[in-house]
Design a protein around this motif. Structure first.
Motif, PDB file in Angstrom:
ATOM      1  N   GLY A 183      98.270  37.763  59.502  1.00 19.40           N
ATOM      2  CA  GLY A 183      98.695  37.728  60.673  1.00 19.40           C
ATOM      3  C   GLY A 183     100.139  37.741  60.957  1.00 19.40           C
ATOM      4  O   GLY A 183     101.012  37.860  60.294  1.00 19.40           O
ATOM      5  N   TYR A 184     100.210  37.081  62.311  1.00 23.52           N
ATOM      6  CA  TYR A 184     101.540  36.979  63.009  1.00 23.52           C
ATOM      7  C   TYR A 184     102.061  35.526  62.689  1.00 23.52           C
ATOM      8  O   TYR A 184     101.308  34.536  62.680  1.00 23.52           O
ATOM      9  N   ARG A 185     103.482  35.382  62.292  1.00 19.51           N
ATOM     10  CA  ARG A 185     103.885  34.056  62.334  1.00 19.51           C
ATOM     11  C   ARG A 185     104.720  33.605  63.637  1.00 19.51           C
ATOM     12  O   ARG A 185     105.423  34.283  64.420  1.00 19.51           O
ATOM     13  N   LYS A 205     103.208  47.421  69.313  1.00 15.98           N
ATOM     14  CA  LYS A 205     104.401  47.495  68.379  1.00 15.98           C
ATOM     15  C   LYS A 205     104.106  48.030  66.932  1.00 15.98           C
ATOM     16  O   LYS A 205     104.925  48.696  66.563  1.00 15.98           O
ATOM     17  N   LYS A 206     103.236  47.376  66.398  1.00 19.61           N
ATOM     18  CA  LYS A 206     102.959  47.329  65.007  1.00 19.61           C
ATOM     19  C   LYS A 206     102.376  48.932  64.759  1.00 19.61           C
ATOM     20  O   LYS A 206     102.718  49.542  63.745  1.00 19.61           O
ATOM     21  N   SER A 264      97.935  34.939  75.840  1.00 17.15           N
ATOM     22  CA  SER A 264      97.982  35.570  74.436  1.00 17.15           C
ATOM     23  C   SER A 264      97.271  36.852  74.323  1.00 17.15           C
ATOM     24  O   SER A 264      97.897  37.778  73.530  1.00 17.15           O
ATOM     25  N   ILE A 265      96.469  37.138  75.382  1.00 13.54           N
ATOM     26  CA  ILE A 265      95.890  38.701  75.417  1.00 13.54           C
ATOM     27  C   ILE A 265      96.918  39.619  75.428  1.00 13.54           C
ATOM     28  O   ILE A 265      97.080  40.613  74.887  1.00 13.54           O
ATOM     29  N   ARG A 266      97.708  39.302  76.390  1.00 15.54           N
ATOM     30  CA  ARG A 266      98.890  40.166  76.930  1.00 15.54           C
ATOM     31  C   ARG A 266      99.948  40.328  75.763  1.00 15.54           C
ATOM     32  O   ARG A 266     100.147  41.641  75.360  1.00 15.54           O
ATOM     33  N   VAL A 267     100.287  39.245  75.071  1.00 16.43           N
ATOM     34  CA  VAL A 267     101.589  39.020  74.202  1.00 16.43           C
ATOM     35  C   VAL A 267     100.627  39.803  72.686  1.00 16.43           C
ATOM     36  O   VAL A 267     101.536  40.685  72.184  1.00 16.43           O
ATOM     37  N   LEU A 268      99.564  39.545  72.436  1.00 16.39           N
ATOM     38  CA  LEU A 268      99.000  40.051  71.294  1.00 16.39           C
ATOM     39  C   LEU A 268      98.785  41.543  71.411  1.00 16.39           C
ATOM     40  O   LEU A 268      99.004  42.333  70.368  1.00 16.39           O
ATOM     41  N   THR A 269      98.360  42.085  72.495  1.00 16.73           N
ATOM     42  CA  THR A 269      98.044  43.633  72.487  1.00 16.73           C
ATOM     43  C   THR A 269      99.515  44.052  72.474  1.00 16.73           C
ATOM     44  O   THR A 269      99.853  45.181  72.014  1.00 16.73           O
ATOM     45  N   TRP A 270     100.635  43.601  73.126  1.00 20.92           N
ATOM     46  CA  TRP A 270     102.025  44.357  73.006  1.00 20.92           C
ATOM     47  C   TRP A 270     102.186  44.185  71.442  1.00 20.92           C
ATOM     48  O   TRP A 270     102.903  45.340  70.764  1.00 20.92           O
ATOM     49  N   LEU A 271     102.116  43.139  70.764  1.00 17.43           N
ATOM     50  CA  LEU A 271     102.446  42.922  69.393  1.00 17.43           C
ATOM     51  C   LEU A 271     101.662  44.137  68.387  1.00 17.43           C
ATOM     52  O   LEU A 271     102.024  44.685  67.390  1.00 17.43           O
ATOM     53  N   GLU A 272     100.427  44.438  68.732  1.00 18.31           N
ATOM     54  CA  GLU A 272      99.456  45.155  67.963  1.00 18.31           C
ATOM     55  C   GLU A 272     100.128  46.489  68.445  1.00 18.31           C
ATOM     56  O   GLU A 272     100.263  47.368  67.373  1.00 18.31           O
ATOM     57  N   ASP A 278     107.248  36.596  64.995  1.00 18.00           N
ATOM     58  CA  ASP A 278     106.588  37.459  65.539  1.00 18.00           C
ATOM     59  C   ASP A 278     106.571  37.184  67.007  1.00 18.00           C
ATOM     60  O   ASP A 278     106.537  37.969  67.958  1.00 18.00           O
ATOM     61  N   LEU A 279     106.513  36.007  67.203  1.00 23.95           N
ATOM     62  CA  LEU A 279     106.354  35.145  68.639  1.00 23.95           C
ATOM     63  C   LEU A 279     107.053  33.855  68.679  1.00 23.95           C
ATOM     64  O   LEU A 279     106.907  33.026  67.688  1.00 23.95           O
ATOM     65  N   ILE A 280     107.621  33.412  69.777  1.00 26.77           N
ATOM     66  CA  ILE A 280     108.164  32.088  69.826  1.00 26.77           C
ATOM     67  C   ILE A 280     107.813  31.386  71.199  1.00 26.77           C
ATOM     68  O   ILE A 280     107.939  31.915  72.165  1.00 26.77           O
TER      69      ILE A 280
END
Length: 293
Positions: free
Chosen positions: A164-166, A290-291, A280-288, A212-214
Motif C-alpha cells: 500500500g501507500y507509505r 494518479k496510480k 482520507s476518501i478524497r486523498v486516497l481517491t486522488w492517489l488511486e 505517498d502522503l504526509i
C-alpha cells in the motif's frame, strides 16, 4: 480504546500455571526481547504466554513502559476493565510512586524474570472466552506493530501490511501521533506509517524514503510546518505529494500561509474520526487515480 470496555475473566491453572503477559508501550525491539524472555523455561513450573490486548482476554500480568505517556493512559483503562491484572512497571529511571513490581534500567532477562516470578496472580473460576493456548497467535484487525529507529531524534515506524501507500506523520505531540496512527490503521490502502517529531527530522526521512502522503504539524520547535512544507515542495519527488497541514489554528491567514507554503489542505486538531474519514476518501481517491493514470 473500545477494546477495553468489556471486562473479561482470567483463569490460572494451579497445576500447570500458564500466565498471560501483556506488553504495553514498547518498541518492536524491546517487545520481541520481552517475548523471548517470557518463553524461557521456569524452574517454578510457571509458563508465561505473551498476549495481545484483546477485549475478551485480560492479561494476568501487564508489563508497562512507564516512560510512555500513552501507555500509562491505556494501562489505566485496562485496569478499569480488568482490576485483577497485576502491573509490572518498566522505566529508565526512578519513579515517584512506583507499583510493587518495578524493573528499572536495561531489560536483562534475569532481572525481568526475577521480578515477574514474584508477581502473585489472583485466579478465578472462569476461563477466558478465547482458548488460552491460542491467545499468543491472535491479533486484532489492523492493529500495527511499532518499532523505534534511531536517528538524530527518536522516531518510529508502523508496519500495517504490504503493497500500500507509505505515510509520514510529522508532529512533536505523541498524543497526536497516536491519534493519526489509529485513524490511518483503519485504511486498508495504507501499508507503512513513519513518524517524525520535527521538521528537520521529517526532511531527513524524506531523503531516505519516498512518501505517498504526509501529515505535517504547523507548530513545532525549531523548523515549523510551513518551512518544512516549503522545503519539501522544492524536491522534485514531492511536487505533487499530498501534504496535509495538521493544526488547531485554522484562521484565513493560517490557511493562506499554508497554501503559500504548498500544503494540499488542512486537518484540524484534535483529529475527529468523521473529518479524517472524509479527508482520507478524497486523498486516497486522488492517489488511486494518479496510480492508474
Amino acid at each position: 480504546m473500545d477494546q477495553y470496555n468489556n471486562a473479561a475473566k482470567c483463569k490460572v491453572n494451579n497445576a500447570h500455571p500458564q500466565l498471560l503477559v501483556g506488553i504495553l508501550g514498547f518498541d518492536v525491539a524491546d517487545e520481541e526481547k520481552l517475548s523471548s524472555v517470557f518463553q524461557i523455561q521456569r524452574t517454578n513450573g510457571r509458563k508465561y504466554i505473551p498476549a495481545k490486548i484483546l477485549a475478551n482476554v485480560c492479561s494476568d500480568i501487564l508489563v508497562v513502559n512507564y516512560d510512555n505517556l500513552t501507555a500509562l493512559e491505556e494501562k489505566d483503562q485496562i485496569l478499569n476493565a480488568h482490576p485483577h491484572t497485576q502491573i509490572v512497571a518498566v522505566s529508565r529511571g526512578p519513579l515517584i510512586d512506583p507499583p510493587i513490581h518495578h524493573i528499572r534500567g536495561i531489560l536483562i532477562a534475569a532481572r525481568v524474570l526475577n521480578v515477574i516470578d514474584k508477581v502473585t496472580v489472583e485466579s478465578s473460576s472462569e476461563l477466558p472466552s478465547t482458548p488460552l493456548q491460542d491467545v499468543a497467535e491472535i491479533s486484532p484487525p489492523q492493529v500495527p506493530t511499532t518499532h523505534t529507529e534511531t536517528n538524530k531524534t527518536e522516531s518510529t515506524t508502523t508496519q500495517i501490511n504490504n503493497g500500500g501507500y507509505r505515510v509520514l506523520v510529522v508532529d512533536d505531540s505523541p498524543a497526536i501521533q497516536k491519534s493519526l496512527e489509529i485513524n490511518l490503521a483503519t485504511l486498508s490502502q495504507i501499508s507503512v506509517i513513519d513518524f517524525a517529531d520535527s521538521g528537520e527530522n521529517a526532511l531527513e526521512k524524506a531523503e531516505t524514503h519516498q512518501y505517498d502522503l504526509i501529515f505535517l504539524d504547523v507548530m513545532m520547535p525549531g523548523m515549523d510546518g510551513y518551512e518544512a512544507c516549503s522545503l519539501l515542495r522544492k524536491k522534485l519527488e514531492y511536487k505533487k505529494t499530498p501534504i496535509i497541514m495538521v493544526s488547531g489554528k485554522t484562521s484565513p491567514l493560517d490557511e493562506v500561509k499554508g497554501i503559500v507554503a504548498g500544503c494540499t489542505t488542512y486537518l484540524t486538531k484534535p483529529v475527529q474520526s468523521d473529518e479524517f474519514k472524509k479527508l482520507s476518501i478524497r486523498v486516497l481517491t486522488w492517489l488511486e487515480n494518479k496510480k492508474t493514470s
